[in-house]
Motif scaffolding. Structure first.
Motif, PDB file in Angstrom:
ATOM      1  N   SER A 145      22.209   3.048  54.405  1.00 22.91           N
ATOM      2  CA  SER A 145      21.134   3.883  53.857  1.00 22.91           C
ATOM      3  C   SER A 145      21.265   5.324  54.324  1.00 22.91           C
ATOM      4  CB  SER A 145      19.770   3.320  54.265  1.00 22.91           C
ATOM      5  OG  SER A 145      19.586   2.019  53.760  1.00 22.91           O
ATOM      6  N   VAL A 146      21.566   5.507  55.615  1.00 23.52           N
ATOM      7  CA  VAL A 146      21.673   6.855  56.171  1.00 23.52           C
ATOM      8  C   VAL A 146      22.800   7.635  55.512  1.00 23.52           C
ATOM      9  CG1 VAL A 146      22.282   8.153  58.260  1.00 23.52           C
ATOM     10  CG2 VAL A 146      20.619   6.295  58.386  1.00 23.52           C
ATOM     11  N   LEU A 147      23.902   6.960  55.220  1.00 27.99           N
ATOM     12  CA  LEU A 147      25.078   7.652  54.687  1.00 27.99           C
ATOM     13  C   LEU A 147      25.196   7.597  53.165  1.00 27.99           C
ATOM     14  CD1 LEU A 147      27.698   6.423  57.320  1.00 27.99           C
ATOM     15  CD2 LEU A 147      26.522   8.621  57.249  1.00 27.99           C
ATOM     16  N   GLY A 148      24.486   6.682  52.513  1.00 27.26           N
ATOM     17  CA  GLY A 148      24.694   6.492  51.082  1.00 27.26           C
ATOM     18  C   GLY A 148      23.715   7.185  50.159  1.00 27.26           C
ATOM     19  N   TRP A 149      22.593   7.674  50.679  1.00 23.31           N
ATOM     20  CA  TRP A 149      21.564   8.235  49.804  1.00 23.31           C
ATOM     21  C   TRP A 149      21.975   9.550  49.154  1.00 23.31           C
ATOM     22  CZ3 TRP A 149      19.422  13.057  50.570  1.00 23.31           C
ATOM     23  CH2 TRP A 149      19.678  13.670  51.797  1.00 23.31           C
ATOM     24  N   VAL A 150      22.928  10.255  49.754  1.00 21.70           N
ATOM     25  CA  VAL A 150      23.280  11.602  49.288  1.00 21.70           C
ATOM     26  C   VAL A 150      23.841  11.579  47.869  1.00 21.70           C
ATOM     27  CG1 VAL A 150      24.721  13.617  49.735  1.00 21.70           C
ATOM     28  CG2 VAL A 150      23.687  12.382  51.634  1.00 21.70           C
ATOM     29  N   VAL A 151      24.697  10.600  47.578  1.00 21.08           N
ATOM     30  CA  VAL A 151      25.304  10.528  46.246  1.00 21.08           C
ATOM     31  C   VAL A 151      24.230  10.342  45.177  1.00 21.08           C
ATOM     32  CG1 VAL A 151      26.912   9.267  44.771  1.00 21.08           C
ATOM     33  CG2 VAL A 151      27.430   9.602  47.196  1.00 21.08           C
TER      34      VAL A 151
ATOM     35  N   ASP B 186      25.830  18.951  51.011  1.00 21.56           N
ATOM     36  CA  ASP B 186      27.141  19.556  51.259  1.00 21.56           C
ATOM     37  C   ASP B 186      27.689  19.126  52.623  1.00 21.56           C
ATOM     38  OD1 ASP B 186      27.137  20.818  48.829  1.00 21.56           O
ATOM     39  OD2 ASP B 186      26.319  22.707  49.601  1.00 21.56           O
ATOM     40  N   ILE B 187      26.813  19.047  53.625  1.00 21.56           N
ATOM     41  CA  ILE B 187      27.250  18.629  54.955  1.00 21.56           C
ATOM     42  C   ILE B 187      27.719  17.179  54.932  1.00 21.56           C
ATOM     43  CG2 ILE B 187      26.471  18.146  57.308  1.00 21.56           C
ATOM     44  CD1 ILE B 187      24.647  20.554  57.120  1.00 21.56           C
ATOM     45  N   PHE B 188      26.934  16.306  54.303  1.00 25.96           N
ATOM     46  CA  PHE B 188      27.286  14.890  54.258  1.00 25.96           C
ATOM     47  C   PHE B 188      28.588  14.672  53.485  1.00 25.96           C
ATOM     48  CE2 PHE B 188      23.193  13.920  55.967  1.00 25.96           C
ATOM     49  CZ  PHE B 188      23.280  12.620  56.443  1.00 25.96           C
ATOM     50  N   GLN B 189      28.775  15.437  52.400  1.00 25.47           N
ATOM     51  CA  GLN B 189      29.977  15.274  51.596  1.00 25.47           C
ATOM     52  C   GLN B 189      31.229  15.677  52.355  1.00 25.47           C
ATOM     53  OE1 GLN B 189      28.659  13.218  49.127  1.00 25.47           O
ATOM     54  NE2 GLN B 189      30.119  14.235  47.794  1.00 25.47           N
ATOM     55  N   ALA B 190      31.080  16.548  53.335  1.00 24.75           N
ATOM     56  CA  ALA B 190      32.238  17.030  54.099  1.00 24.75           C
ATOM     57  C   ALA B 190      32.604  16.106  55.247  1.00 24.75           C
ATOM     58  CB  ALA B 190      31.957  18.432  54.633  1.00 24.75           C
TER      59      ALA B 190
END
Length: 285
Positions: A156-162, A126-130
């Motif tokens: 890698s740091v920003l893309g793994w959440v999806v 949720d944090i990363f998506q915001a």
């Protein structure tokens, strides 16, 4: 019992034409992507010159000696374009593949075992998506410095959440299937069930998104390199080639045109691959 006649009329004709057009478009995109990959693989054999070789033939237009012309340092544009394809394809695959690997492992473990792990994943996701992804991407690469390693770390740091979100949904669905319950009766541990049965049957949507993500990664890499935050200076790369041609856009059109067209073709081909995988995934459900 009344049998409805088969659908006919203008709507059916339009849909049929649209379907054929989509088929031919995707087939052409697949062939273009295949040819691009082959050109990158065999770049050392196809390149007419060393991509970094400086000559006195600066800013020569396309000719028999230099099919795509030369740049401001006398380097052969075709040779640099072929080696730039190798650079961008490699970065594109790893920039999307590493986040998929990381996100899939984290999401699968968290969803399968649940509890605190699953709650923590939801909170982090949720944090990363915001957050503004591209702003963070630029900031990370700026802090880490230009280079391929910095690009891969940032993606890698920003893309793994999806991928973690996608696999979490699929794992929660698959783990309720009867064959999973039967695996426990056979004496398999929870970890064995996860990696032998649940995870392999939960990867379809992740692979569908991977194709789309590779296209977005290509755009991101090209943009970062255009602004000098991507690959190191002098490395053949499509975005960097367009950036180097800024001063010659009106007088020497070929410098930006050929790498720009290559970015469009490669990005469109990968996007078409993603569309095909998505349609197959929807049909297979």
């Amino acid at each position: 019992m009344t049998v409805s006649p088969p659908a006919s009329g203008p709507d059916v004709v339009v849909k049929s034409r649209a379907s054929r057009a989509k088929h031919w478009t995707r087939s052409a995109a697949a062939w273009l992507l295949a040819l691009t990959i082959l050109a990158a693989v065999f770049a050392p054999l196809l390149a007419p010159a060393d991509p970094g070789q400086l000559t006195l033939n600066q800013l020569q237009p396309p000719s028999a000696d230099h099919l795509l012309g030369t740049d401001a340092l006398g380097r052969d544009v075709l040779s640099r374009l072929l080696f730039a394809l190798r650079t961008d394809l490699m970065l594109m695959v790893f920039a999307a593949g590493l986040p998929m690997l990381i996100g899939t492992l984290i999401g699968a473990v968290a969803a399968y075992f649940g509890g605190v792990l699953d709650a923590a994943l939801r909170w982090v996701a949720d944090i990363f998506q915001a957050l503004p992804v591209y702003v963070l991407l630029i900031a990370l690469v700026f802090v880490l410095g230009p280079g391929t390693q910095s690009l891969l770390v940032a993606f890698s740091v920003l893309g793994w959440v999806v991928y973690a979100r996608l696999i979490r949904t699929e794992v929660r669905r698959v783990r309720e299937q009867e064959y999973v319950s039967a695996s426990y009766l056979l004496g398999l541990s929870r970890t064995a069930v996860l990696f032998k049965h649940v995870l392999p049957n939960s990867l379809r949507q992740s692979f569908v998104y991977l194709a789309t993500d590779m296209g977005m990664a290509l755009q991101g890499i090209a943009v970062l390199s255009f602004f000098g935050l991507g690959v190191k200076a002098g490395t053949p790369e499509l975005g960097a080639m367009v950036s180097e041609a800024q001063l010659y856009l009106r007088s020497h059109w070929w410098l930006a045109t050929f790498p720009g067209i290559t970015i469009v073709i490669l990005g469109s081909s990968v996007a078409a691959l993603g569309d095909r995988l998505r349609d197959r995934g929807e049909v297979g459900r």
